[in-house]
Enzyme design. Structure first.
Site, PDB file in Angstrom:
ATOM      1  N   ARG A 175      30.573   1.848  11.273  1.00  0.00           N
ATOM      2  CA  ARG A 175      31.140   0.558  11.667  1.00  0.00           C
ATOM      3  C   ARG A 175      31.626  -0.176  10.414  1.00  0.00           C
ATOM      4  NH1 ARG A 175      28.543  -4.348  15.326  1.00  0.00           N
ATOM      5  NH2 ARG A 175      26.936  -4.396  13.705  1.00  0.00           N
ATOM      6  N   ASP A 457      20.604 -10.071  12.810  1.00  0.00           N
ATOM      7  CA  ASP A 457      21.737  -9.776  11.942  1.00  0.00           C
ATOM      8  C   ASP A 457      22.659 -10.984  11.964  1.00  0.00           C
ATOM      9  OD1 ASP A 457      23.184  -9.635  14.307  1.00  0.00           O
ATOM     10  OD2 ASP A 457      23.618  -7.506  14.158  1.00  0.00           O
TER      11      ASP A 457
END
EC number: 2.3.3.9
Length: 533
Positions: A175, A457
């Site tokens: 990613r 996150d």
């Protein structure tokens, strides 16, 4: 930070790297490749970011999102479909995610999952060393030549996977960063390269052919997409990249995270633009909540309650999930579920069991709804996710499950109503603590932070930030009837700052206070934090 090193290659400069990184990653050919990507595609990236700003101004004026009339023909055409799953992507029932640090990469590849998403984005602080070492770690992982020896333990790949449902190592998926981020340590013609192009380009250039040789391929998750035109840009990049290495078009496969409200209205168009490269869509739930709060931050009727009350049962979240599964299966690609952020609680067996039951319930919901796979943040929770998917999905996926009779409308996607007890002072405090603790750790180099027994996150921290801003902006009240004022938030914020007395906490406090006071607003707080690194 070390001084920049000039590279004698077409006006490219980058900050010094280790000899290992220079030999494996920053070869002249690789540098030339990513510099070419920048020169050809960066102007389009910049224009698309400007389009986002224009769209936000329309929404601020009350022009809310809807399905596009100009692309109606794509949605109504029943004849087109995405490709069949790429090698190693047929079964993705449980994927683990985390930053590409060496220990994490080894543990993820040894875990009982089907794929590993190595994350250069929301769970990584983009320090130069993190980004460069991440590329080295994946280079070694692709070649199954990765190990780590610390004072306490030696980490290496386990050849015996008899304890795992998938007998080969999990399929590796990269990613890259979103379009909004740049890599200031690597410049082309005096301008910083896009973080997305940097992360994608180096990984693809060095690993695509090796992955193909090993029966897999260069696979990616694409974050923060806001329009089908942004997917068109990625598709053009993929085509150039495959031609550059003389590999067949369609070898690259990309799963797009539907984590913005605008992308939710363009799911079919996004798949259509990627076509041969599309591996499916993913419910990026926390970013989606953040996008909802951010997009409608100037409209009090869209204000959300305590973060813990904004679950997948909220009407706008339920509609989003149903539409994603429906769209993916209509077009023959995977519909991936979201993250289980819970972590094992080894010090408290009762709390640990509650956390695992919460994961199982979440994955039961996803598997029974028709998702083809899901995410976990920790290897110990893989079995909690596997059991529901094994129960509801005996085959490699559920693409055959079609539910096109359920009509999801714009009003369904924009319904903010959540039956709840409202906003609490405990909710305010939790948002402040998560935002402060996460941002402090981010500045210290860690983008995945364990807070209150969950893995936080950037996306989860962003939800906390946006809620604080909008509650104060619109004069929200707690369920006790207390007005949520700037003074109330600052009182709690200052208490939390004292508990985390450090220079990073003071930087973070300044960023949050400026936004709460309305002096500035950042589309992504990581942009402010990146400047402070």
């Amino acid at each position: 930070m070390v001084a920049p090193t000039s590279v004698a290659l077409n006006n490219v400069q980058y900050t010094a790297v280790s000899e290992e990184a220079k030999a494996k990653i920053f070869t002249d050919d690789a540098v030339a490749f990513i510099a070419t990507l920048h020169r050809i595609f960066d102007s389009r990236r910049v224009e698309l970011l400007k389009d986002r700003e224009l769209l936000q101004r329309l929404i601020d004026d009350g022009n809310f999102p809807n399905f596009l009339e100009s692309t109606k023909h794509i949605r109504e055409d029943p004849t087109w479909r995405g490709p069949s799953p790429g090698p190693g992507l047929e079964d993705r029932r449980v994927e683990i995610t985390g930053p590409p640090v060496r220990k994490m990469v080894i543990n993820a590849l040894n875990s009982n999952v089907f794929a590993f998403m190595a994350d250069f984005e929301d769970s990584s602080t983009p320090t130069w060393s993190n980004m460069v070492e991440g590329q080295v770690n994946l280079y070694d992982a692709v070649r199954e030549n990765i190990s780590l020896k610390t004072e306490k333990k030696e980490y290496k790949l386990q050849s015996d996977r008899s304890h795992c449902q998938k007998k080969t190592y999990p399929t590796l998926i990269n990613r890259p960063r979103g379009w909004h981020l740049v890599e200031k340590n690597f410049t082309v013609d005096g301008n910083p390269i896009s973080g997305a192009l940097f992360d994608f380009g180096l990984y693809f250039f060095h690993n695509a052919k090796e992955l193909i040789k090993r029966g897999s391929g260069p696979y990616f998750y694409l974050p923060k997409t806001e329009s089908y035109l942004e997917s068109r840009l990625w598709n053009d990049i993929f085509n150039l990249a495959q031609n550059w290495l003389s590999i067949p078009i369609g070898t690259i496969r990309a799963t797009v995270l539907i984590e913005t409200i605008h992308a939710a209205f363009q799911m079919e168009e996004i798949i259509y633009e990627l076509r041969a490269h599309c591996a499916g869509l993913n419910c990026g739930r926390w970013d989606y909540i953040f996008s909802f709060a951010k997009t409608f931050r100037n409209h009090p009727e869209f204000m959300l309650p305590d973060r813990d009350d904004v679950t997948m049962k909220a009407p706008f979240m339920t509609a989003y999930v149903k539409l994603l599964i429906q769209t993916c299966h209509k077009r023959g690609v995977h519909a991936m579920g979201g993250m289980a952020a819970q972590l094992p609680i080894n010090t408290d067996p009762i709390a640990d069991e509650k956390a695992k039951l919460k994961v199982i319930a979440d994955k039961e919901r996803e598997a029974s709804a028709g998702h083809d796979g899901t995410w976990v943040a920790h290897p110990a929770l893989a079995i909690c996710a596997l059991e529901p998917f094994n129960k509801y999905m005996p085959g490699p996926n559920q693409i055959y499950r079609r539910n096109e009779s359920t009509l999801i409308t714009a009003s369904n996607l924009l319904n903010p109503y959540i039956p709840t007890s409202g906003i609490t002072e405990a909710g305010i405090r939790k948002n402040i603590e998560i935002a402060i603790i996460y941002m402090v750790n981010w500045l210290r180099g860690s983008g995945a932070v364990a807070i209150f027994n969950s893995m936080e996150d950037a996306a989860t921290a962003e939800v906390s930030r946006l809620q604080l801003i909008t509650w104060v902006k619109h004069g929200a009240k707690t369920r006790n009837g207390d007005l949520i004022t700037q003074d109330l938030v600052y009182k709690i914020l200052d208490e939390v700052i004292v508990m985390h007395d450090c220079k990073e906490a003071n930087v973070v406090s300044g960023i949050l206070k400026a936004e709460i006071e309305g002096k500035k607003f950042s589309n992504f707080v990581t942009l402010d934090l990146y400047d402070a690194l």
